[in-house]
Design a protein around this motif. Structure first.
Motif, PDB file in Angstrom:
ATOM      1  N   SER A   1     -12.099  -4.083  20.101  1.00  0.00           N
ATOM      2  CA  SER A   1     -11.544  -2.782  20.452  1.00  0.00           C
ATOM      3  C   SER A   1     -12.431  -1.665  19.894  1.00  0.00           C
ATOM      4  CB  SER A   1     -10.132  -2.631  19.885  1.00  0.00           C
ATOM      5  OG  SER A   1      -9.651  -1.309  20.079  1.00  0.00           O
ATOM      6  N   PRO A   2     -12.637  -0.594  20.648  1.00  0.00           N
ATOM      7  CA  PRO A   2     -13.418   0.539  20.139  1.00  0.00           C
ATOM      8  C   PRO A   2     -12.602   1.450  19.224  1.00  0.00           C
ATOM      9  CG  PRO A   2     -12.705   0.998  22.372  1.00  0.00           C
ATOM     10  CD  PRO A   2     -12.232  -0.398  22.062  1.00  0.00           C
ATOM     11  N   ASP A   3     -11.303   1.210  19.133  1.00  0.00           N
ATOM     12  CA  ASP A   3     -10.427   2.081  18.349  1.00  0.00           C
ATOM     13  C   ASP A   3     -10.561   1.807  16.848  1.00  0.00           C
ATOM     14  OD1 ASP A   3      -9.491   3.127  20.737  1.00  0.00           O
ATOM     15  OD2 ASP A   3      -7.845   1.675  20.853  1.00  0.00           O
ATOM     16  N   HIS A   4     -10.119   2.787  16.063  1.00  0.00           N
ATOM     17  CA  HIS A   4     -10.100   2.668  14.605  1.00  0.00           C
ATOM     18  C   HIS A   4      -8.686   3.001  14.120  1.00  0.00           C
ATOM     19  CE1 HIS A   4     -14.448   2.341  14.626  1.00  0.00           C
ATOM     20  NE2 HIS A   4     -14.500   3.430  15.376  1.00  0.00           N
ATOM     21  N   PRO A   5      -7.909   1.995  13.713  1.00  0.00           N
ATOM     22  CA  PRO A   5      -6.533   2.263  13.284  1.00  0.00           C
ATOM     23  C   PRO A   5      -6.501   3.162  12.050  1.00  0.00           C
ATOM     24  CG  PRO A   5      -6.923  -0.100  13.629  1.00  0.00           C
ATOM     25  CD  PRO A   5      -8.251   0.566  13.659  1.00  0.00           C
ATOM     26  N   LEU A   6      -5.377   3.834  11.876  1.00  0.00           N
ATOM     27  CA  LEU A   6      -5.165   4.590  10.650  1.00  0.00           C
ATOM     28  C   LEU A   6      -4.971   3.626   9.485  1.00  0.00           C
ATOM     29  CD1 LEU A   6      -2.689   7.386  11.836  1.00  0.00           C
ATOM     30  CD2 LEU A   6      -5.117   7.643  11.255  1.00  0.00           C
ATOM     31  N   CYS A   7      -5.463   4.015   8.301  1.00  0.00           N
ATOM     32  CA  CYS A   7      -5.239   3.171   7.126  1.00  0.00           C
ATOM     33  C   CYS A   7      -5.164   4.026   5.869  1.00  0.00           C
ATOM     34  CB  CYS A   7      -6.325   2.107   6.994  1.00  0.00           C
ATOM     35  SG  CYS A   7      -7.975   2.734   6.642  1.00  0.00           S
ATOM     36  N   ARG A   8      -4.520   3.471   4.866  1.00  0.00           N
ATOM     37  CA  ARG A   8      -4.414   4.113   3.553  1.00  0.00           C
ATOM     38  C   ARG A   8      -5.033   3.167   2.521  1.00  0.00           C
ATOM     39  NH1 ARG A   8       0.578   4.368   3.424  1.00  0.00           N
ATOM     40  NH2 ARG A   8       1.130   2.745   1.932  1.00  0.00           N
ATOM     41  N   ILE A   9      -5.888   3.697   1.661  1.00  0.00           N
ATOM     42  CA  ILE A   9      -6.579   2.892   0.655  1.00  0.00           C
ATOM     43  C   ILE A   9      -6.215   3.425  -0.721  1.00  0.00           C
ATOM     44  CG2 ILE A   9      -8.826   2.138  -0.206  1.00  0.00           C
ATOM     45  CD1 ILE A   9      -9.932   2.546   2.604  1.00  0.00           C
ATOM     46  N   GLU A  10      -5.788   2.528  -1.619  1.00  0.00           N
ATOM     47  CA  GLU A  10      -5.394   2.940  -2.958  1.00  0.00           C
ATOM     48  C   GLU A  10      -5.835   1.895  -3.983  1.00  0.00           C
ATOM     49  OE1 GLU A  10      -1.062   2.949  -3.241  1.00  0.00           O
ATOM     50  OE2 GLU A  10      -1.018   1.657  -1.472  1.00  0.00           O
ATOM     51  N   GLU A  11      -5.965   2.330  -5.229  1.00  0.00           N
ATOM     52  CA  GLU A  11      -6.375   1.437  -6.299  1.00  0.00           C
ATOM     53  C   GLU A  11      -5.196   0.598  -6.791  1.00  0.00           C
ATOM     54  OE1 GLU A  11      -8.218   3.449  -9.526  1.00  0.00           O
ATOM     55  OE2 GLU A  11      -9.915   4.190  -8.345  1.00  0.00           O
ATOM     56  N   ILE A  12      -5.488  -0.651  -7.182  1.00  0.00           N
ATOM     57  CA  ILE A  12      -4.551  -1.494  -7.913  1.00  0.00           C
ATOM     58  C   ILE A  12      -5.284  -1.995  -9.158  1.00  0.00           C
ATOM     59  CG2 ILE A  12      -3.184  -2.165  -5.915  1.00  0.00           C
ATOM     60  CD1 ILE A  12      -4.778  -4.742  -5.759  1.00  0.00           C
ATOM     61  N   ALA A  13      -4.594  -2.718 -10.025  1.00  0.00           N
ATOM     62  CA  ALA A  13      -5.175  -3.080 -11.315  1.00  0.00           C
ATOM     63  C   ALA A  13      -6.476  -3.871 -11.181  1.00  0.00           C
ATOM     64  CB  ALA A  13      -4.157  -3.872 -12.134  1.00  0.00           C
ATOM     65  N   ASP A  14      -6.535  -4.810 -10.224  1.00  0.00           N
ATOM     66  CA  ASP A  14      -7.701  -5.686 -10.120  1.00  0.00           C
ATOM     67  C   ASP A  14      -8.528  -5.470  -8.851  1.00  0.00           C
ATOM     68  OD1 ASP A  14      -5.759  -6.629  -8.461  1.00  0.00           O
ATOM     69  OD2 ASP A  14      -5.807  -8.706  -9.169  1.00  0.00           O
ATOM     70  N   GLY A  15      -8.303  -4.342  -8.147  1.00  0.00           N
ATOM     71  CA  GLY A  15      -9.070  -4.107  -6.936  1.00  0.00           C
ATOM     72  C   GLY A  15      -8.526  -2.941  -6.143  1.00  0.00           C
TER      73      GLY A  15
ATOM     74  N   GLY B   1     -13.573  -1.244  11.307  1.00  0.00           N
ATOM     75  CA  GLY B   1     -13.437   0.036  10.652  1.00  0.00           C
ATOM     76  C   GLY B   1     -12.066   0.639  10.896  1.00  0.00           C
ATOM     77  N   CYS B   2     -11.602   1.439   9.932  1.00  0.00           N
ATOM     78  CA  CYS B   2     -10.341   2.160  10.093  1.00  0.00           C
ATOM     79  C   CYS B   2     -10.542   3.617   9.702  1.00  0.00           C
ATOM     80  CB  CYS B   2      -9.221   1.492   9.287  1.00  0.00           C
ATOM     81  SG  CYS B   2      -9.410   1.611   7.487  1.00  0.00           S
ATOM     82  N   ASN B   3      -9.612   4.435  10.096  1.00  0.00           N
ATOM     83  CA  ASN B   3      -9.672   5.885   9.916  1.00  0.00           C
ATOM     84  C   ASN B   3      -8.715   6.282   8.823  1.00  0.00           C
ATOM     85  OD1 ASN B   3      -9.940   8.628  10.117  1.00  0.00           O
ATOM     86  ND2 ASN B   3      -9.140   8.771  12.216  1.00  0.00           N
ATOM     87  N   THR B   4      -9.236   6.850   7.737  1.00  0.00           N
ATOM     88  CA  THR B   4      -8.371   7.258   6.624  1.00  0.00           C
ATOM     89  C   THR B   4      -7.913   8.697   6.777  1.00  0.00           C
ATOM     90  OG1 THR B   4     -10.331   7.893   5.319  1.00  0.00           O
ATOM     91  CG2 THR B   4      -9.477   5.657   5.033  1.00  0.00           C
TER      92      THR B   4
END
Length: 263
Positions: A172-186, A258-261
């Motif tokens: 797919s050429p689309d890029h879904p929305l995503c949320r990226i956040e820190e956790i203790a080990d990654g 890839g995703c779009n933040t």
């Protein structure tokens, strides 16, 4: 750390491993009926198309490239090959497999994994030898090691390989929305997709252990959340353009790169 499950599986004693030159049944690891590299054919652009074919004993399974918490993805060593520039695997759509309370992605009965080889010197033969490490599972997982040599190239396209190529996820050429956040080990990634009949989602990042995504239907969207753990066991700079996200339904699959933040 969740990655301990994978390390434990890899630490099964070496007696569960085997090696073979093509398909000697006396040297096969448990759960494996036969293993081979198929002859394949030369594509119009001069690449050699072959495939790894694994035939499994009833009830046994092997894993996709990103199997989830407890799976062991295949690893290839092509150092014994000649005139090889690049190998591109074309992974067929996997299925969800429940075993021991874990949900993983993989294959039962057999795996036909198409492999496209670009030659270092175009027009010259490509001789293939592969050392393959992979997981085989019944009630528990055991690591397997095989050594395979491809036969001479065939006269034309192989229907078995063509059938496997037809099962590769649609790009797919689309890029879904995503949320990226820190956790203790990654890092933790939550990706949003339109609500559709896709009971499984795979999330991948090179050289990174990724948990089996947790899925939730909410507000007309499918939310898929997974943890990403690198070698340091600490938060790291995760490039959203490097993520590979795959929606897997019983009769089709769609891959997003890839995703779009933003948004």
């Amino acid at each position: 750390m969740k990655a301990f499950v994978l390390l434990t599986c890899l630490a099964v004693p070496a007696l569960a491993q085997g090696a073979l030159a093509q398909s000697d049944p006396d040297d096969l690891p448990p759960g494996l009926v036969s293993a081979e590299l198929l002859p394949g054919w030369i594509t119009p652009d001069g690449h050699r198309m072959t495939a790894l074919r694994l035939e499994l004993e009833p009830g046994w399974k092997t894993y996709w490239r990103s199997p989830g918490d407890a799976g062991v993805p295949p690893r290839f060593d092509w150092q014994g090959s000649q005139n090889m520039a690049q190998v591109t695997p074309h992974w067929p759509r996997p299925e969800a497999i429940e075993s021991g309370g874990e949900r993983t992605l993989g294959y039962h009965d057999q795996l036909v994994l198409p492999l496209e080889i670009a030659p270092a010197t175009p027009g010259q033969p490509v001789d293939l030898q592969a050392k393959v490490d992979f997981g085989l599972c019944l009630d528990i997982c055991v690591p397997a090691h095989i050594v395979l040599t491809a036969p001479p190239v065939g006269d034309g396209p192989d229907p078995l390989i063509q059938s496997a190529l037809a099962e590769v996820p649609e790009q797919s050429p689309d890029h879904p929305l995503c949320r990226i956040e820190e956790i203790a080990d990654g890092m933790r990634v939550t990706a949003l997709f339109p609500d559709e009949n896709a009971p499984e989602v795979a999330m991948e990042l090179p050289d990174t252990w990724v948990s089996q995504p947790e899925l939730e239907q909410r507000d007309g969207m499918l939310h898929a959340q997974a943890d990403f753990v690198g070698e340091t066991g600490k938060p790291f700079a995760l490039d959203p353009s490097q993520l590979v996200l795959t929606l897997i339904a019983p009769d089709h699959a769609t891959e997003y790169r890839g995703c779009n933040t933003e948004g």
